[in-house]
Design a protein around this motif. Structure first.
Motif, PDB file in Angstrom:
ATOM      1  N   ALA A 221     -84.735  25.228 -12.968  1.00 14.29           N
ATOM      2  CA  ALA A 221     -84.502  25.108 -11.572  1.00 14.29           C
ATOM      3  C   ALA A 221     -84.845  24.344 -10.968  1.00 14.29           C
ATOM      4  CB  ALA A 221     -85.236  26.521 -11.402  1.00 14.29           C
ATOM      5  N   GLU A 222     -84.851  24.306  -9.310  1.00 10.97           N
ATOM      6  CA  GLU A 222     -86.105  23.233  -8.599  1.00 10.97           C
ATOM      7  C   GLU A 222     -87.513  24.117  -7.975  1.00 10.97           C
ATOM      8  OE1 GLU A 222     -86.336  19.888  -6.383  1.00 10.97           O
ATOM      9  OE2 GLU A 222     -85.040  20.562  -8.178  1.00 10.97           O
ATOM     10  N   GLU A 223     -87.543  25.242  -8.304  1.00 14.26           N
ATOM     11  CA  GLU A 223     -88.625  25.647  -7.477  1.00 14.26           C
ATOM     12  C   GLU A 223     -89.345  25.930  -8.055  1.00 14.26           C
ATOM     13  OE1 GLU A 223     -89.614  26.839  -3.050  1.00 14.26           O
ATOM     14  OE2 GLU A 223     -88.357  28.247  -3.880  1.00 14.26           O
TER      15      GLU A 223
ATOM     16  N   THR B 194     -91.886  27.174   3.135  1.00 16.45           N
ATOM     17  CA  THR B 194     -90.382  26.893   3.002  1.00 16.45           C
ATOM     18  C   THR B 194     -89.999  27.622   4.826  1.00 16.45           C
ATOM     19  OG1 THR B 194     -90.322  26.515   1.385  1.00 16.45           O
ATOM     20  CG2 THR B 194     -88.653  26.680   2.167  1.00 16.45           C
TER      21      THR B 194
ATOM     22  N   ASN C  50     -93.716  29.432  -9.434  1.00 14.58           N
ATOM     23  CA  ASN C  50     -92.876  28.819  -8.379  1.00 14.58           C
ATOM     24  C   ASN C  50     -94.122  27.341  -8.054  1.00 14.58           C
ATOM     25  OD1 ASN C  50     -90.718  30.167  -7.853  1.00 14.58           O
ATOM     26  ND2 ASN C  50     -92.381  31.592  -7.307  1.00 14.58           N
TER      27      ASN C  50
ATOM     28  N   LYS D 132     -94.017  24.246  -4.977  1.00 12.32           N
ATOM     29  CA  LYS D 132     -93.739  23.187  -4.261  1.00 12.32           C
ATOM     30  C   LYS D 132     -94.630  22.185  -3.656  1.00 12.32           C
ATOM     31  CE  LYS D 132     -90.761  23.016   0.601  1.00 12.32           C
ATOM     32  NZ  LYS D 132     -90.408  23.611   1.918  1.00 12.32           N
TER      33      LYS D 132
ATOM     34  N   HIS E   9     -82.807  25.871   2.526  1.00 15.41           N
ATOM     35  CA  HIS E   9     -83.595  25.553   0.941  1.00 15.41           C
ATOM     36  C   HIS E   9     -82.835  26.006  -0.157  1.00 15.41           C
ATOM     37  CE1 HIS E   9     -87.402  24.139  -1.471  1.00 15.41           C
ATOM     38  NE2 HIS E   9     -87.327  25.147  -2.380  1.00 15.41           N
ATOM     39  N   ASN E  10     -82.260  27.418  -0.306  1.00 15.66           N
ATOM     40  CA  ASN E  10     -82.398  27.617  -1.384  1.00 15.66           C
ATOM     41  C   ASN E  10     -80.715  27.552  -2.259  1.00 15.66           C
ATOM     42  OD1 ASN E  10     -84.899  29.559  -1.673  1.00 15.66           O
ATOM     43  ND2 ASN E  10     -83.337  31.445  -1.619  1.00 15.66           N
TER      44      ASN E  10
ATOM     45  N   ARG F 200     -80.409  24.485  -0.917  1.00 14.25           N
ATOM     46  CA  ARG F 200     -79.970  22.824  -2.120  1.00 14.25           C
ATOM     47  C   ARG F 200     -80.325  23.623  -3.502  1.00 14.25           C
ATOM     48  NH1 ARG F 200     -82.241  22.125   2.777  1.00 14.25           N
ATOM     49  NH2 ARG F 200     -83.846  21.993   1.707  1.00 14.25           N
ATOM     50  N   ASN F 201     -81.390  24.457  -3.652  1.00 12.96           N
ATOM     51  CA  ASN F 201     -82.124  24.414  -5.233  1.00 12.96           C
ATOM     52  C   ASN F 201     -80.801  25.042  -5.703  1.00 12.96           C
ATOM     53  OD1 ASN F 201     -84.245  23.333  -3.843  1.00 12.96           O
ATOM     54  ND2 ASN F 201     -85.124  25.623  -3.961  1.00 12.96           N
TER      55      ASN F 201
ATOM     56  N   THR G 122     -78.683  21.966  -7.547  1.00 14.92           N
ATOM     57  CA  THR G 122     -79.721  21.706  -7.810  1.00 14.92           C
ATOM     58  C   THR G 122     -79.301  22.288  -9.386  1.00 14.92           C
ATOM     59  OG1 THR G 122     -80.566  20.359  -6.135  1.00 14.92           O
ATOM     60  CG2 THR G 122     -81.602  20.064  -9.127  1.00 14.92           C
ATOM     61  N   THR G 123     -79.578  23.526  -9.330  1.00 18.20           N
ATOM     62  CA  THR G 123     -79.329  24.345 -10.403  1.00 18.20           C
ATOM     63  C   THR G 123     -78.186  24.573 -11.113  1.00 18.20           C
ATOM     64  OG1 THR G 123     -81.116  25.507  -9.599  1.00 18.20           O
ATOM     65  CG2 THR G 123     -80.117  26.681 -11.639  1.00 18.20           C
TER      66      THR G 123
END
Length: 166
Positions: free
Chosen positions: A35-37, A134, A60, A62, A140-141, A143-144, A147-148
């Motif tokens: 995960a990112e966040e 955010t 989480n 950020k 944002h989600n 993009r995340n 990435t995930t």
């Protein structure tokens, strides 16, 4: 759910079996590593694996901001779907996350779809923005999620975990 349409979704094809993908996405303590966040998760109570009604806490971050949420597993379909609802520490609904796994039509791996719905009441959105930093949660989600899913694919294909024969 107050909002019918998802706010973010992503999809990726992975050269791994549905079982290999499910083992990871259904274990928040492992999935968190992609995960990112979110950066940490732990099962609550005596739970150690996915089951409807099982709970876990997600941590989480950020930048300098940090917060945690409580999550309740809502869907467990081995090798097909894992989903959970996310609430604030005081029980206010925030979101729903869902992972759907479908075998590839050609038998070569599977497709993983990650979807996120917003469940938070409209009055709480300004507070959530202040807490998380955010303003555009859907972007944002999205993009995340990309990435995930990319990290999940790279991990599964690099480890050759339960890859289907071609």
């Amino acid at each position: 759910m107050p909002f019918e349409q998802p706010i973010a979704t992503g999809r990726i094809t992975v050269n791994a079996s549905p079982a290999a993908v499910y083992r990871i996405v259904s274990d928040p303590t492992v999935m968190i590593t992609f995960a990112e966040e979110a950066y940490r998760a732990r099962w609550l109570g005596r739970t150690t694996r996915a089951a409807v009604g099982a709970r876990f806490r997600g941590y989480n971050r950020k930048g300098r901001r940090r917060w945690f949420t409580n999550c309740t597993v809502t869907d467990v379909r081995e090798n097909e779907r894992f989903a959970y609802d996310v609430d604030t520490p005081f029980g206010l609904p925030i979101s729903r996350w869902q992972y759907d796994i479908t075998p590839a039509e050609d038998g070569g791996g599977c497709t993983v779809t990650e979807t996120n719905w917003l469940r938070v009441p409209p009055w709480f959105i300004p507070l959530a923005i202040a807490l998380t930093g955010t303003a555009d949660r859907p972007a944002h989600n999205t993009r995340n999620i990309a990435t995930t899913l990319g990290r999940l694919k790279a991990h599964l294909e690099a480890t050759h975990e339960d890859q289907p024969s071609t």
